[in-house]
Design a protein around this motif. Structure first.
Motif, PDB file in Angstrom:
ATOM      1  N   PRO A 495     -42.011  25.865  -8.328  1.00 57.94           N
ATOM      2  CA  PRO A 495     -42.560  27.288  -8.895  1.00 57.94           C
ATOM      3  C   PRO A 495     -43.362  27.165 -10.211  1.00 57.94           C
ATOM      4  CG  PRO A 495     -40.459  27.733  -7.639  1.00 57.94           C
ATOM      5  CD  PRO A 495     -40.792  26.245  -7.956  1.00 57.94           C
ATOM      6  N   ASP A 496     -42.632  26.581 -11.153  1.00 57.58           N
ATOM      7  CA  ASP A 496     -43.246  26.334 -12.524  1.00 57.58           C
ATOM      8  C   ASP A 496     -44.100  25.205 -12.810  1.00 57.58           C
ATOM      9  OD1 ASP A 496     -41.742  28.563 -12.995  1.00 57.58           O
ATOM     10  OD2 ASP A 496     -40.162  27.798 -14.227  1.00 57.58           O
ATOM     11  N   ASN A 497     -44.219  24.469 -11.881  1.00 54.85           N
ATOM     12  CA  ASN A 497     -44.940  23.174 -11.875  1.00 54.85           C
ATOM     13  C   ASN A 497     -45.418  22.590 -10.644  1.00 54.85           C
ATOM     14  OD1 ASN A 497     -46.149  20.914 -12.697  1.00 54.85           O
ATOM     15  ND2 ASN A 497     -44.552  19.892 -13.642  1.00 54.85           N
ATOM     16  N   SER A 498     -46.580  23.034 -10.203  1.00 51.03           N
ATOM     17  CA  SER A 498     -47.077  22.676  -8.898  1.00 51.03           C
ATOM     18  C   SER A 498     -47.291  21.463  -8.682  1.00 51.03           C
ATOM     19  CB  SER A 498     -48.295  23.606  -8.609  1.00 51.03           C
ATOM     20  OG  SER A 498     -49.386  23.304  -9.427  1.00 51.03           O
ATOM     21  N   SER A 499     -47.697  20.569  -9.907  1.00 51.95           N
ATOM     22  CA  SER A 499     -47.662  19.195  -9.664  1.00 51.95           C
ATOM     23  C   SER A 499     -46.136  18.247  -9.292  1.00 51.95           C
ATOM     24  CB  SER A 499     -48.469  18.545 -10.750  1.00 51.95           C
ATOM     25  OG  SER A 499     -47.655  18.769 -11.895  1.00 51.95           O
ATOM     26  N   GLU A 500     -45.423  19.062  -9.569  1.00 48.93           N
ATOM     27  CA  GLU A 500     -44.056  18.284  -9.518  1.00 48.93           C
ATOM     28  C   GLU A 500     -43.649  18.747  -7.881  1.00 48.93           C
ATOM     29  OE1 GLU A 500     -40.697  16.104 -10.477  1.00 48.93           O
ATOM     30  OE2 GLU A 500     -42.429  16.372 -11.647  1.00 48.93           O
ATOM     31  N   LEU A 501     -43.234  17.720  -7.132  1.00 46.47           N
ATOM     32  CA  LEU A 501     -42.990  17.841  -5.648  1.00 46.47           C
ATOM     33  C   LEU A 501     -41.681  17.425  -5.464  1.00 46.47           C
ATOM     34  CD1 LEU A 501     -46.372  16.527  -3.973  1.00 46.47           C
ATOM     35  CD2 LEU A 501     -45.606  18.924  -4.594  1.00 46.47           C
ATOM     36  N   VAL A 502     -40.910  18.343  -4.745  1.00 47.62           N
ATOM     37  CA  VAL A 502     -39.527  17.822  -4.146  1.00 47.62           C
ATOM     38  C   VAL A 502     -39.810  17.274  -2.779  1.00 47.62           C
ATOM     39  CG1 VAL A 502     -37.351  18.858  -3.504  1.00 47.62           C
ATOM     40  CG2 VAL A 502     -38.323  19.783  -5.456  1.00 47.62           C
ATOM     41  N   HIS A 503     -39.412  15.984  -2.702  1.00 47.35           N
ATOM     42  CA  HIS A 503     -39.729  15.192  -1.197  1.00 47.35           C
ATOM     43  C   HIS A 503     -38.668  15.373  -0.718  1.00 47.35           C
ATOM     44  CE1 HIS A 503     -43.252  13.811  -3.089  1.00 47.35           C
ATOM     45  NE2 HIS A 503     -42.590  13.361  -4.182  1.00 47.35           N
ATOM     46  N   GLY A 504     -38.584  15.580   0.741  1.00 47.45           N
ATOM     47  CA  GLY A 504     -37.650  15.516   1.799  1.00 47.45           C
ATOM     48  C   GLY A 504     -37.130  14.047   1.774  1.00 47.45           C
ATOM     49  N   VAL A 505     -35.787  13.800   1.889  1.00 46.62           N
ATOM     50  CA  VAL A 505     -35.370  12.416   1.849  1.00 46.62           C
ATOM     51  C   VAL A 505     -35.593  11.493   2.966  1.00 46.62           C
ATOM     52  CG1 VAL A 505     -33.333  10.983   1.470  1.00 46.62           C
ATOM     53  CG2 VAL A 505     -33.639  13.116   0.043  1.00 46.62           C
ATOM     54  N   THR A 506     -35.261  12.138   3.954  1.00 43.32           N
ATOM     55  CA  THR A 506     -35.525  11.379   5.445  1.00 43.32           C
ATOM     56  C   THR A 506     -36.851  11.180   5.685  1.00 43.32           C
ATOM     57  OG1 THR A 506     -33.209  12.075   6.042  1.00 43.32           O
ATOM     58  CG2 THR A 506     -34.692  10.773   7.691  1.00 43.32           C
ATOM     59  N   SER A 507     -37.803  12.537   5.824  1.00 46.34           N
ATOM     60  CA  SER A 507     -39.069  12.415   6.249  1.00 46.34           C
ATOM     61  C   SER A 507     -40.147  11.551   5.408  1.00 46.34           C
ATOM     62  CB  SER A 507     -39.499  13.816   6.345  1.00 46.34           C
ATOM     63  OG  SER A 507     -39.476  14.390   5.079  1.00 46.34           O
ATOM     64  N   ASN A 508     -39.546  11.518   4.162  1.00 41.71           N
ATOM     65  CA  ASN A 508     -40.527  10.712   3.218  1.00 41.71           C
ATOM     66  C   ASN A 508     -39.911   9.050   3.344  1.00 41.71           C
ATOM     67  OD1 ASN A 508     -42.576  11.984   1.548  1.00 41.71           O
ATOM     68  ND2 ASN A 508     -40.743  13.496   1.811  1.00 41.71           N
ATOM     69  N   TYR A 509     -38.605   9.108   3.540  1.00 40.91           N
ATOM     70  CA  TYR A 509     -38.283   7.631   3.837  1.00 40.91           C
ATOM     71  C   TYR A 509     -38.755   6.999   5.164  1.00 40.91           C
ATOM     72  CZ  TYR A 509     -35.014   4.162   5.766  1.00 40.91           C
ATOM     73  OH  TYR A 509     -34.160   3.251   6.144  1.00 40.91           O
ATOM     74  N   LEU A 510     -39.139   8.011   6.108  1.00 40.66           N
ATOM     75  CA  LEU A 510     -39.835   7.421   7.547  1.00 40.66           C
ATOM     76  C   LEU A 510     -41.459   7.197   7.060  1.00 40.66           C
ATOM     77  CD1 LEU A 510     -38.295   9.761  10.105  1.00 40.66           C
ATOM     78  CD2 LEU A 510     -37.979   7.316   9.679  1.00 40.66           C
ATOM     79  N   LEU A 511     -42.038   8.060   6.209  1.00 44.62           N
ATOM     80  CA  LEU A 511     -43.274   8.068   5.721  1.00 44.62           C
ATOM     81  C   LEU A 511     -43.529   6.779   4.975  1.00 44.62           C
ATOM     82  CD1 LEU A 511     -46.160   9.061   5.562  1.00 44.62           C
ATOM     83  CD2 LEU A 511     -45.473  10.383   3.683  1.00 44.62           C
ATOM     84  N   ALA A 512     -42.452   6.411   4.243  1.00 46.52           N
ATOM     85  CA  ALA A 512     -42.681   4.995   3.456  1.00 46.52           C
ATOM     86  C   ALA A 512     -42.791   3.904   4.424  1.00 46.52           C
ATOM     87  CB  ALA A 512     -41.687   5.044   2.613  1.00 46.52           C
ATOM     88  N   ILE A 513     -41.843   3.820   5.404  1.00 49.63           N
ATOM     89  CA  ILE A 513     -41.746   2.779   6.311  1.00 49.63           C
ATOM     90  C   ILE A 513     -43.352   2.626   7.215  1.00 49.63           C
ATOM     91  CG2 ILE A 513     -40.816   2.147   8.643  1.00 49.63           C
ATOM     92  CD1 ILE A 513     -38.072   3.475   7.745  1.00 49.63           C
ATOM     93  N   SER A 514     -43.712   3.896   7.531  1.00 50.51           N
ATOM     94  CA  SER A 514     -44.994   3.853   7.959  1.00 50.51           C
ATOM     95  C   SER A 514     -45.970   3.158   7.334  1.00 50.51           C
ATOM     96  CB  SER A 514     -45.180   5.261   8.832  1.00 50.51           C
ATOM     97  OG  SER A 514     -46.520   5.267   9.343  1.00 50.51           O
ATOM     98  N   GLN A 515     -46.102   3.740   6.211  1.00 49.90           N
ATOM     99  CA  GLN A 515     -47.179   3.173   5.130  1.00 49.90           C
ATOM    100  C   GLN A 515     -46.985   1.975   4.872  1.00 49.90           C
ATOM    101  OE1 GLN A 515     -49.045   5.877   5.621  1.00 49.90           O
ATOM    102  NE2 GLN A 515     -49.769   5.705   3.459  1.00 49.90           N
ATOM    103  N   GLN A 516     -45.701   1.304   4.787  1.00 56.26           N
ATOM    104  CA  GLN A 516     -45.521  -0.415   4.649  1.00 56.26           C
ATOM    105  C   GLN A 516     -46.195  -0.990   5.703  1.00 56.26           C
ATOM    106  OE1 GLN A 516     -41.637  -1.963   5.173  1.00 56.26           O
ATOM    107  NE2 GLN A 516     -41.780  -2.670   2.979  1.00 56.26           N
ATOM    108  N   ALA A 517     -46.034  -0.382   6.806  1.00 55.69           N
ATOM    109  CA  ALA A 517     -46.569  -1.174   8.162  1.00 55.69           C
ATOM    110  C   ALA A 517     -47.923  -1.239   8.072  1.00 55.69           C
ATOM    111  CB  ALA A 517     -46.034  -0.598   9.394  1.00 55.69           C
ATOM    112  N   GLN A 518     -48.735  -0.556   7.389  1.00 49.60           N
ATOM    113  CA  GLN A 518     -49.988  -0.473   7.330  1.00 49.60           C
ATOM    114  C   GLN A 518     -50.624  -1.129   5.936  1.00 49.60           C
ATOM    115  OE1 GLN A 518     -51.783   3.386   8.278  1.00 49.60           O
ATOM    116  NE2 GLN A 518     -49.783   3.739   9.324  1.00 49.60           N
ATOM    117  N   SER A 519     -49.659  -1.879   5.279  1.00 49.16           N
ATOM    118  CA  SER A 519     -49.760  -2.090   3.657  1.00 49.16           C
ATOM    119  C   SER A 519     -50.469  -1.151   2.744  1.00 49.16           C
ATOM    120  CB  SER A 519     -50.696  -3.565   3.989  1.00 49.16           C
ATOM    121  OG  SER A 519     -50.115  -4.269   4.910  1.00 49.16           O
ATOM    122  N   GLN A 520     -50.075   0.081   3.048  1.00 49.79           N
ATOM    123  CA  GLN A 520     -50.391   1.111   2.494  1.00 49.79           C
ATOM    124  C   GLN A 520     -49.186   1.642   1.298  1.00 49.79           C
ATOM    125  OE1 GLN A 520     -53.515   2.298   2.099  1.00 49.79           O
ATOM    126  NE2 GLN A 520     -54.303   0.786   3.281  1.00 49.79           N
TER     127      GLN A 520
END
Length: 711
Positions: A495-520
């Protein structure tokens, strides 16, 4: 092949007998040769049995194996020579109070451990926690009135008990001629008013205990997660319990000082091969007959389903080929075991001053015989913070207050003490900041290390990492060895800082794996140790297990279906429709189906849209897809419950024809859908409120109404 003389020598046959036998052993005609051929064939078949044919199933033993031997539950306790009599355990360990827990996600278990620890340090009472599945329910009848029993149990789904509460639940519902006049107890339930059967489990347990003559020390306490109040509801009930301790039981409160229940020691003589580096340990959540073992699965394919640049939704296909003992059925769940982000691990190691000793081997032992060590040992601090402890969760108010005793400066101590004591100030603070442990310590005392915090305290008080469950979005008939999941990467701005995000641990873990597979890189710069402990996950793999579900298609394909899903709640219905398409392709009839699907905007987050269109072509007039868009430009907001009401006559028609009704998504949505259907039934059939309620109970009892919901 050995000659007759060689065989005679080997078997000690006299020469004269061998000469006589040889007269009959030599074939003299076609019939003899035919007989010999038959005998040779039968002998060859017998000898090759188990090698060339009738090979034994290497996993057949699983059907006969006692699953409890694997999970630290019932028979697991027996295997370790532990008694299953709770009264005997209390006596042997010298405990006065037992805190039973029944937990599905780990929250009730965490509360139980916190309460037992605080009872010991604040009131000087010897206490222990107990997994309800570790003890025979009938043995609570032997607990004397000099001791206390406390029950902390959760309710999930349609009033269901947690997996480890099932045996106790069954006993308290079915037991007869039970007498508990000497049992003194208190109870606290965890529930959510978005679900119809709010806190049913604790209500049933309390009703049963009272019926058997047990003495309640105070009214039952209840938490409501729908309002995000579970933590404060628990603390309020705990304060009431402690008032009972003081005013009714005469317990004397003492100065609270941390007393460890675990002994954690460094042992540099151990080699890396001796350590647990972060692999999931033991059995998955729940009983082994409902959850498979945790295994390493490859991600064979991953793709994004959203077209939005700031939101990410993944479709992932996992591969069971190298794990032949794992199977799934359409409608089951797949659980992913995540690791914590690199940045949070590094921050916590730094603020505790343990960065340089992160890989030193650690032995973890229980000081008290009643304490169960749930972290594998030996291990390391790095493994604890990366794979075994939930270091990204907000710090609860109890822990904020407790941490003050370890503060490196008087100012930091005063800051945490004030924050932990003021309920409203803490609630406002945590909602604005969502600070986890590392960030809180850094904020409370910038530039200082908190070297006085014992590692045992963190291991005892931080929640353990739990798997996150995803509805399988593939059909086991169509894709038996490649289950798929659908996961939205959650990010919440502060609320006090819209540029600061709280990331869901597991969903972003899966996103990181997906991005790595595409070298992103990860779109938000979040990094994980994706190769996993000891590089076990190298090449795009995850630790996962399969959990059985009751969310199943009807046995017959002719049964009509009404399916309601919003967002990723479409996942199991993708599987259902895929299976129905396959049934129709092989020439069998399928029933009429309506799918209600809701999302924000058809141009951004209408997942599986093309696949649904292809399924409609296959199924023809057997399938109708009704959409609801809540943020489509130029049109009024529509939600799935609104569309269910609009098509109420068609819904009632399919239900009357014996159709099954399914809802998948958030619990609040499911509740509104049920209201919409109930109102439609009332209008169409002229029913009263009681008749609608009786109908609702009946269809759920028959599994004609099923829900797979969360939140």
């Amino acid at each position: 092949m050995a000659s007759l003389s060689q065989l005679a020598s080997q078997w000690n046959i006299p020469p004269e007998l061998l000469d006589e036998l040889s007269k009959y052993a030599t074939p003299t005609g076609l019939a003899d040769y035919a007989a010999l051929a038959v005998i040779a064939g039968v002998s060859g078949a017998y000898i090759s049995r188990g090698y060339l044919w009738d090979q034994p199933d290497p996993y057949a033993y699983l059907a006969y194996e006692r699953p409890q031997l694997k999970n630290g539950g019932q028979a697991g306790a027996n295997a370790n020579k532990e008694t299953r009599n709770i009264a005997q355990k209390l006596e042997e360990s010298g405990k006065n109070i037992v805190v039973f827990w029944g937990s599905q996600s780990g929250t009730a278990e965490g509360f139980a451990h916190r309460l037992a620890r605080e009872i010991s340090v604040r009131w000087g009472q010897e206490s222990m926690t107990a997994d309800l599945s570790d003890y025979d329910p009938i043995t609570i009848t032997e607990i004397p009135n000099t001791k206390l029993a406390i029950f902390i149990v959760s309710t999930y789904g349609e009033g269901d008990p947690s997996d480890n509460t099932v045996d106790f639940w069954s006993w308290i519902n079915k037991a007869k001629d039970v007498s508990l006049p000497s049992l003194r107890y208190a109870a606290f339930g965890l529930g959510n008013t978005n679900y119809k059967f709010y806190n049913k489990v604790v209500d049933v347990i309390v009703e049963g205990l009272d019926k058997f003559g047990a003495q309640a020390l105070m009214p039952v306490g209840k938490a409501n997660d729908a309002e995000g109040a579970t933590e404060e509801d628990f603390m309020s009930w705990k304060d009431q319990l402690f008032s009972v301790f003081k005013e009714q039981l005469g317990f004397q409160e003492i100065e609270a000082k941390y007393t460890p229940s675990l002994l954690i020691q460094e042992d540099e003589s151990l080699e890396p091969i001796d350590l647990h580096h972060g692999e999931p340990h033991g059995q998955a959540d729940g009983k082994a007959n409902q959850s498979s073992a945790v295994r390493t699965l490859s991600i064979s394919n991953s793709r994004e389903l959203f077209t939005s640049s700031d939101r990410h939704c993944l479709h992932m296909d996992l591969d069971l080929t190298n794990q032949p003992e794992l199977t799934y059925k359409t409608g089951d769940h797949l659980a992913i075991w995540p690791g914590n982000p690199d940045s949070e691990v590094e921050l916590l190691l730094q603020v505790l001053g343990t960065s340089e000793r992160r890989d030193i081997p650690l032995h973890i032992k229980a000081i008290d015989s009643a304490t169960k060590v749930t972290i594998p040992s030996p291990t390391s601090t790095n493994a604890l913070f990366r794979y075994y402890l939930e270091i990204c969760a907000p710090v609860n108010r109890d822990n904020v207050r407790d941490l003050a005793q370890f503060a490196p400066t008087p100012e930091a101590k005063a800051y945490l003490t004030q924050l932990g004591q003021d309920k409203d100030n803490y609630a406002s603070f945590i909602n604005r900041t969502h600070l986890n442990l590392g960030r809180l310590l850094q904020l409370a005392c910038p530039g200082q290390t908190w070297s006085d915090i014992p590692l045992s305290y963190l291991t005892e008080t931080l929640p353990h990492i739990r798997p996150r469950y995803y509805s399988i979005s593939s059909s086991s008939v169509v894709s038996p060895r490649k289950p798929s999941i659908t996961a939205i990467a959650t990010t919440t701005p502060l609320p006090d800082n819209s540029s600061e995000l709280v990331h869901g641990v597991t969903s972003n873990y899966l996103l990181a794996i997906s991005q790595q597979a595409q070298s992103q890189p990860h779109p938000y710069g979040v990094t994980y140790h994706l190769n996993g402990p000891s590089n076990a996950l190298e090449g795009g793999k995850v630790f996962a297990h399969i959990r059985r579900s009751k969310f199943k298609l009807p046995i017959t394909g002719k049964t009509p279906l009404v399916m309601v899903g919003a967002g990723t709640g479409l996942a199991p219905f993708r599987a259902f429709l895929s299976e129905r398409c396959q049934v129709q392709k092989i020439g069998k009839d399928v029933g009429q189906m309506i799918l209600f699907f809701g999302c924000r905007n058809p141009n951004e987050d209408f997942i599986y849209q093309q696949e649904l269109e292809e399924m409609q072509k296959v199924l023809g007039d057997k399938l109708r897809v009704v959409t609801a868009f809540s943020r489509k430009e130029g049109t009024p907001r529509k939600y799935v419950q609104d569309r269910v009401s609009e098509f109420g006559d068609d819904v009632v028609k399919l239900i009357d024809e014996g159709g099954s009704f399914y809802v998948c998504g958030r619990a609040g949505m499911a509740r509104e859908v049920e209201k919409a259907v109930g109102e439609t039934m009332r209008k169409v059939k002229g029913w009263s409120e009681d008749e609608v309620n009786n109908w609702s109970k009946a269809v759920k009892r028959k599994n004609k109404w099923q829900e797979d919901v969360w939140g």
